[in-house]
Design a protein around this motif. Structure first.
Motif, mmCIF file in Angstrom:
data_model
loop_
_atom_site.group_PDB
_atom_site.id
_atom_site.type_symbol
_atom_site.label_atom_id
_atom_site.label_comp_id
_atom_site.label_asym_id
_atom_site.label_seq_id
_atom_site.Cartn_x
_atom_site.Cartn_y
_atom_site.Cartn_z
ATOM 1 N N THR A 1 -7.530 -30.570 21.073
ATOM 2 C CA THR A 1 -6.565 -30.205 22.109
ATOM 3 C C THR A 1 -5.473 -31.268 22.205
ATOM 4 O O THR A 1 -5.721 -32.450 21.998
ATOM 5 C CB THR A 1 -7.235 -30.043 23.484
ATOM 6 N N ASP B 1 0.607 -26.565 16.900
ATOM 7 C CA ASP B 1 -0.159 -25.384 17.285
ATOM 8 C C ASP B 1 -1.428 -25.342 16.427
ATOM 9 O O ASP B 1 -1.384 -24.916 15.267
ATOM 10 C CB ASP B 1 0.685 -24.132 17.079
ATOM 11 N N THR B 2 -2.556 -25.769 16.977
ATOM 12 C CA THR B 2 -3.801 -25.840 16.199
ATOM 13 C C THR B 2 -4.304 -24.469 15.780
ATOM 14 O O THR B 2 -5.046 -24.362 14.806
ATOM 15 C CB THR B 2 -4.901 -26.580 16.977
ATOM 16 N N ALA B 3 -3.887 -23.406 16.474
ATOM 17 C CA ALA B 3 -4.313 -22.059 16.097
ATOM 18 C C ALA B 3 -3.807 -21.691 14.700
ATOM 19 O O ALA B 3 -4.417 -20.866 14.018
ATOM 20 C CB ALA B 3 -3.814 -21.048 17.125
ATOM 21 N N ARG B 4 -2.745 -22.315 14.266
ATOM 22 C CA ARG B 4 -2.171 -22.014 12.952
ATOM 23 C C ARG B 4 -2.784 -22.857 11.840
ATOM 24 O O ARG B 4 -2.417 -22.718 10.674
ATOM 25 C CB ARG B 4 -0.666 -22.213 12.990
ATOM 26 N N LYS C 1 -12.899 -28.552 18.055
ATOM 27 C CA LYS C 1 -11.746 -28.086 18.825
ATOM 28 C C LYS C 1 -10.879 -29.305 19.100
ATOM 29 O O LYS C 1 -11.355 -30.312 19.632
ATOM 30 C CB LYS C 1 -12.204 -27.452 20.132
#
Length: 115
Positions: free
Chosen positions: A78, A7-10, A76
């Motif tokens: 993905t 989870d790259t958001a974390r 970014k």
């Protein structure tokens, strides 16, 4: 080899640490590593700082040359996946992503969450 989606958001703000570099399957012959479809594999060093902790650098492999990446630029990532590997008495974690692209918008300019 076990693959783990990441989870790259974390991971906090992701920054390109250096320009993409082609990976070699044989460093002596300079043979370029290829993916299953025959595309060259590149490596991009990316800095991560999860939850404001210490900054770490991870090397991420990606198929095809990522365009427009420069050192220090917010990116970014993905489809990031971690792979746990073991070879003899050595072991570690490798990372692979579907794409790595320049991020656009407020985060890329160093601003807060303004829209």
């Amino acid at each position: 080899m076990q693959s783990i989606p990441v989870d790259t958001a974390r991971l906090g703000v992701l920054r390109c640490a250096n320009a993409p570099e082609v990976k070699f399957s044989n460093s002596e012959t300079q043979e370029v590593k290829k993916d299953r479809d025959g595309n060259p594999v590149y490596s991009v060093a990316v800095t991560v700082r999860p939850d404001g902790r210490r900054i770490s650098v991870i090397e991420i492999a990606v198929s095809g040359e990522p365009k427009g990446l420069e050192a220090g630029q917010v990116v970014k990532v993905t489809g990031l996946t971690a792979f746990v590997w073991s070879m003899g008495d050595r072991s570690g974690v490798s990372f692979r992503a579907d794409t790595i692209t320049p991020a656009h918008g407020p985060a890329a300019q160093g601003k807060g969450g303004d829209a």
